[in-house]
Every structure is written in C-alpha cells, then in structure tokens.
Design an enzyme around this catalytic site. Structure first.
Site, PDB file in Angstrom:
ATOM      1  N   ASP A 218       0.823  -1.203   0.000  1.00 17.27           N
ATOM      2  CA  ASP A 218       0.000   0.000   0.000  1.00 17.27           C
ATOM      3  C   ASP A 218       0.866   1.266   0.000  1.00 17.27           C
ATOM      4  OD1 ASP A 218      -2.835   1.064   0.520  1.00 17.27           O
ATOM      5  OD2 ASP A 218      -1.680   2.063   2.088  1.00 17.27           O
ATOM      6  N   GLU A 263      13.621 -15.746  -1.094  1.00 21.29           N
ATOM      7  CA  GLU A 263      13.933 -16.858  -0.175  1.00 21.29           C
ATOM      8  C   GLU A 263      12.745 -17.812  -0.083  1.00 21.29           C
ATOM      9  OE1 GLU A 263      14.702 -15.618   3.839  1.00 21.29           O
ATOM     10  OE2 GLU A 263      16.131 -14.103   3.143  1.00 21.29           O
TER      11      GLU A 263
HETATM   12  C1  NOJ Z   1      -4.276   3.231  -0.566  1.00 18.39           C
HETATM   13  C2  NOJ Z   1      -5.463   2.344  -0.365  1.00 18.39           C
HETATM   14  O1  NOJ Z   1      -5.797   1.724  -1.579  1.00 18.39           O
HETATM   15  C3  NOJ Z   1      -6.572   3.210   0.172  1.00 18.39           C
HETATM   16  O2  NOJ Z   1      -7.792   2.528   0.224  1.00 18.39           O
HETATM   17  C4  NOJ Z   1      -6.156   3.710   1.539  1.00 18.39           C
HETATM   18  O3  NOJ Z   1      -7.142   4.590   2.026  1.00 18.39           O
HETATM   19  C5  NOJ Z   1      -4.827   4.459   1.458  1.00 18.39           C
HETATM   20  N1  NOJ Z   1      -3.837   3.741   0.709  1.00 18.39           N
HETATM   21  C6  NOJ Z   1      -4.278   4.671   2.839  1.00 18.39           C
HETATM   22  O4  NOJ Z   1      -3.858   3.448   3.367  1.00 18.39           O
END
Ligand code: NOJ
Length: 592
Positions: A218, A263
C-alpha cells in the site's frame, strides 16, 4: 494448526504472476458469513468454489488485520492477526489452504507507510517523552509558533486537512505533533528507524510462512521522508527532491523485501504452517510483490520494478485513461515499453476500491478519471447502458493485453458506482475530512448482490442480525451473481468466457503483442503464440494460433478483418461489422 490439505489445485507454472487474472476481494463487501452485515472470511471461504468456476488465478485481499477501521482496515493495529469482524487466524490459514486446493493463489495487502493510532507502538510513543526511542518509530515534532501551536510544516493529508495532529503529553500539557499523510488515526511510520524496517521484514516472513503467495504494498512510494521535513512547494514533482513522494531511499526497502520473497520462492524455509506436503523445503513456489505506486513519470515508476525489486506495479495510467483509442494506445505502449526492458510483465487494471466503478465512468460525457477530481465526475450525468456496453468492450480489451490483469469484485457483474448513498450512512473518512466536498469511495464499496430480488441479495445469510454496512440499490436485483450466471448474455458470462479462453489459448500466455493497422478510433492487435509470428504487419505472419483483438471505440460500425472464427465478442456482431463500443477476439486465418 490446520492439517496439510492436498495442494493439487495449484498449477505449477513458473512465474504465475506474469499473466495471472487476479480478483480483488474487498472482504467487507464480498460475502457476510455470520450475519453482522459485514463481509468476512467465512463468507469468502464459502464462495471459493464460485471464484474457481469464474476462472481466476489469484485473489488479492484488502487488509484483513485487526483495525479500528478508521480507514476501512488501512489503519492496522496488529499486522500478524485477523480482525474479529472478519474471523480468526485459523480462518485465514484454512482459507489459504482451501484456495490453494482450488488452484487459487492468495495475495494480501501490507500497509507499511502508516499504522493505526491503536497500534501498541503508538500507545508506547504517546506515553513516552519527546525525543524517546518509542517516538522515533513515528514522526513526532514540536510545533511552530510561539507556543508550538502550529503544525511543524505545511504538508496536507491526502484525505484533506493538515497532515499533522497535536498530542497531549502524559502530564496533560499540549505537546508534540505527529505526521499522518492520511487520516489522524493513521500515524506514519519513520522508515529511518531500524525497528520499523525489522518489524516489516518479520511481518512479511510471518505471512509467507503461512503460505501467502504475494503482497500488495500500500502507498508504496510514500514511505521515506526527508528527515528535515521541509515545507512542500506546489510545483515540486515526486522524486528525490520531494519531501515524501518517490524518494530514492525507498528502493532499499523493496530490495530487502524482494530478497525475502525470493527466499520463500525457493522453499528454503521448509514446511511452513501447512506441513511439508504443501510447502516443503526445496519446493519452488514463487511469491510476488506488487506495488501501489501512483506516479506520473514512467521512468520513475520503472525504478520500482525488476529482478532486484518489485515484481510488478499497478498500471494506474490505464485505469485513469479515457475511453479513447489514441489515448489508450499511448498508455498501452508506454506500459509495455516500461516493463519489457525490465523483464517484468505489465499489469492492467480498470477499477479498484478507491476509484469510481468503470460502468459509471464510461457512461459519463468525460470518461477519464482522476482521484483528485471526484466531485467533478460525480456532477456529470451517467448513461448506464452506454457505460455498460463500453465496460464490456473494455473488459475484453483489457484481458487481451499481455501481462497480469486485476479485476475488482463486482466489475464482473457490471455494478455501477452508487452515487446516492445518504450522507449519514457514508463511512469513508474522505467525506468527513473534506466537509462533504468529496463524496469519497463508498460508492464502489457497496456489498455485492449474490441472489434474490431484494437487499441484502444473499450478501448476508437469511435472518441476518444487521443490514449490509452500506445500502445496496434495489435495482441490483438484475445484477446478482445468481441471475447473471444463468444468463448467457450477462456481464458475468462474458467474464467467465473471457477468463476461460484467456487461460486455455496459448497465445494469451505468450507475452507478445503486435499492433495492426486499423481505422481511426479502432484498436487492433495480434497476440501471436510464438515470437516467430510476433513481428511485422504481414498477413502471412499470423497462424491459426494467433488471436486478434479488435476494439471499436469509434462512433460508427467497422468491418471485421478476415478471420477463421470469432472466439468471443462483447456485444452482438451483425453482417461482418463490429459495432461502436464493442470488442471482438478473432481466431486468425491460416496463412497462404
Ligand atoms: C491506498 C489504499 O488503496 C486506500 O484505500 C487507503 O485509504 C490508502 N492507501 C491509505 O492506506
């Protein structure tokens, strides 16, 4: 620990991730097993046979960890467990094993940029003094102004408002500020802290050892910050000089993560939790990393991908692109050119849990998308019939491209963006943080309709204690999985057929594409089954194994090129013509 299930289902193909069809399962909204109105792992497990029949290769689960849910699970308080609302770690183990038995791989979301304000480290940091080691794991700074009453710099939260919140110190006095690029409940980790680096490496090992096949990272470009925390100036592009987006230091993080994924790919870690039968020492089962990287500059994006770093990144320019042949061609070429020299596959994505659903986007007079302009897009009229026709054509275009494809749940049944959720029911922090100016992302997160003629449409079991966590439109009675499964003309039938063909026709596994001449507004390309047929425009270069994809984005019908047969079309074809907003997959004629 669960006993070892038979791994029979997993196809042993190397580099499965290069051409996989990956289904994004937004667990809160997929299927509710226990009747509390929120999707869960029991609901997902029960529907694994459905997903196997749909023909996908892998599932990407949005975050399933313990979370106060200030941002629908992207605020994680424990990276090694499952939120009770979704189930237990035992459920996750069982799900991974059952998915594998169905031939489906599991990708999970890891959120390294920020945690939750309820994460034990943050509680420790709040209790500790300014300058303490506990605070070093986050970004705590004194405020500006005579009494520290102003945030340390001018950074703005991506969800609206300042990116800083002031804390109250243990003695009750107004204290330092901490950084949160998203909601205040999501404090950013300090990636200069060795504790943070070690912790996430360990989290990766924890889940790889449990059998997961991939990690979606993310906000992958945001982790590293300029420690001087300078103000950001409006004109500063992402890159090494930007205080927090796409700084060069971030690559060392992913190089170390790649080493860990490698790994586990070679099985040096032995049995894992499911026993030697499934993940035995020496077994080769590739694990992959995909980065969520939103960057306008393709050359900067390319730096994240390759043998020493991430396996793939999401192709957001494709998602944002308007329904326009020339624009799409440019974006497709750019993605292929970016990935080819790195030996990495392109990825293709039309929608996800952060963006407006594709049926609505393509039904608007402006078919582009930009996360930062959602209020504008929501002000436009939507022609759902047109949007659906285009979404069908886009699905075949997308699934014909070389690389892996991501399908967001509900896309396969043609769900639209729900734009009329009552204000008081909206859940996305973007709505609140912008004072209602931005409607946020709830409209693409409405629970799926499975069966029946009225809400909850089989999302929750009969007699459920609670209604679905977001209200479902009553018109979705026509878009349930049950109704569409039985209808050969439905979006679901189109996706099933496309996924089956994509999996069984060798040309789709070869990573080759060669463009064909086509009228304005039309995209035409060949997917040859081998390199000898991949170059040149000559008709003799095609063999019956070549698949030709023709997508008509123009306003007039166009003639179909000569072909042996139509493998699949997104809409009816008449008199050898391909109507507007329609895509066809053709089997090439035998040469000569
Ligand atoms: C990207 C994620 O896809 C989104 O849903 C989220 O709100 C933000 N990152 C923050 O984690």
């Amino acid at each position: 620990m669960p006993s070892a299930p038979a791994p029979a289902g997993l196809r042993r193909a190397d580099s499965w991730w290069k051409s996989a069809a990956i289904y994004q399962l937004y667990v809160r909204s997929f299927a509710d097993g226990d009747g509390d109105g929120i999707g869960d792992l029991a609901g997902a497990r029960a529907r694994l046979p459905h997903l196997a029949a749909l023909g996908i290769d892998a599932i990407w689960f949005n975050p399933w960890y313990p979370s106060p849910m200030a941002d629908a699970g992207y605020d994680i308080s424990d990276y090694r467990s499952i939120d009770p609302v979704f189930g237990t770690l035992g459920d996750a183990d069982a799900l991974i094993a059952e998915a594998h038995a169905h031939g489906i791989r599991i990708i999970i979301d890891v959120v390294p940029n920020h945690g939750s304000d309820r994460h034990p480290w943050f509680a420790e940091a709040l209790a500790a003094a300014p300058g303490s080691a506990a605070r070093e794991r986050f970004w705590f700074r004194p405020g500006r102004g005579a009494a520290g009453e102003l945030p340390p710099n001018n950074w703005q939260s991506i969800f609206g408002g300042p990116a800083w919140t002031r804390v109250t110190e243990a003695d009750g006095s107004p204290g330092e500020w901490y950084l949160h690029l998203f909601a205040p409940e999501q404090p950013d980790f300090n990636w200069d802290s060795p504790d943070v680096r070690r912790e996430f490496e360990d989290v990766l090992r924890f889940w790889f050892a449990r059998g997961v096949d991939g990690i979606r990272i993310d906000s992958a470009a945001l982790l590293c910050k300029d420690p001087a925390l300078p103000d950001v100036t409006g004109a500063q592009p992402p890159g090494p000089a930007h205080p927090y987006t796409d700084r060069d230091e971030v690559h060392a993080v992913y190089q170390s993560w790649r080493a860990i994924a490698d790994e586990y790919s070679t099985g040096v870690h032995g049995a894992g939790v499911h026993g030697a039968g499934e993940h035995g020492a020496g077994e080769h089962r590739e694990r992959m990393l995909i980065g969520e990287v939103w960057l306008p500059d393709a050359s900067r994006l390319a730096r994240y991908v390759g043998p020493g770093e991430l396996h793939t990144v999401f192709n957001f320019p494709y998602l944002n692109c308007p329904w326009d042949a020339a624009e799409l061609r440019r974006v497709i070429d750019e993605a292929l050119a970016l990935n080819a020299p790195l030996g990495a596959p392109a990825t293709w994505v039309l929608s996800n849990h952060d963006v407006d659903r594709v049926v609505s986007r393509y039904g608007r007079p402006d078919t582009s998308f930009d996360l930062e302009r959602r209020p504008y897009y929501h002000s436009l009229p939507v022609d759902l019939a047109l949007g659906t026709r285009r979404a069908r054509a886009a699905a075949l275009l997308t699934m014909a491209l070389p690389g892996s494809v991501y399908l967001y749940q509900g896309e396969e049944t043609g769900l639209w963006e729900v734009q009329d959720i009552p204000d008081e029911l909206r859940q996305d922090p973007i709505w609140d943080r912008t004072g209602g100016a931005d409607p946020g992302r709830d409209g693409c997160r409405v629970p799926l309709p499975w069966s029946g003629t009225e809400p909850p449409f089989g999302f929750s079991p009969a007699g459920a204690a609670a209604e679905p966590w977001l209200p479902q439109p009553k018109e979705w009675r026509d878009l349930t999985v049950f109704a569409e499964w039985a209808d050969g003309d439905s979006m679901l039938s189109l996706y099933r057929a496309a996924l089956r063909i994509r999996r069984s026709v060798p040309a789709f596994a070869a990573m080759l594409l060669s463009w064909r001449q086509a009228p304005d507004g039309v995209l035409a390309f060949d997917r040859p089954a081998s390199a000898s047929t991949a170059d040149g425009d000559a008709a003799s270069a095609t063999t019956p194994a070549t698949v030709r994809c023709v997508a008509n984005l123009s306003a007039v019908p166009v003639g179909l090129p000569p072909h042996a047969s139509v493998l699949l079309a997104s809409g009816p074809l008449a008199d050898g013509l391909l109507p507007p907003d329609t895509t066809a997959w053709l089997q090439a004629l035998r040469a000569g």
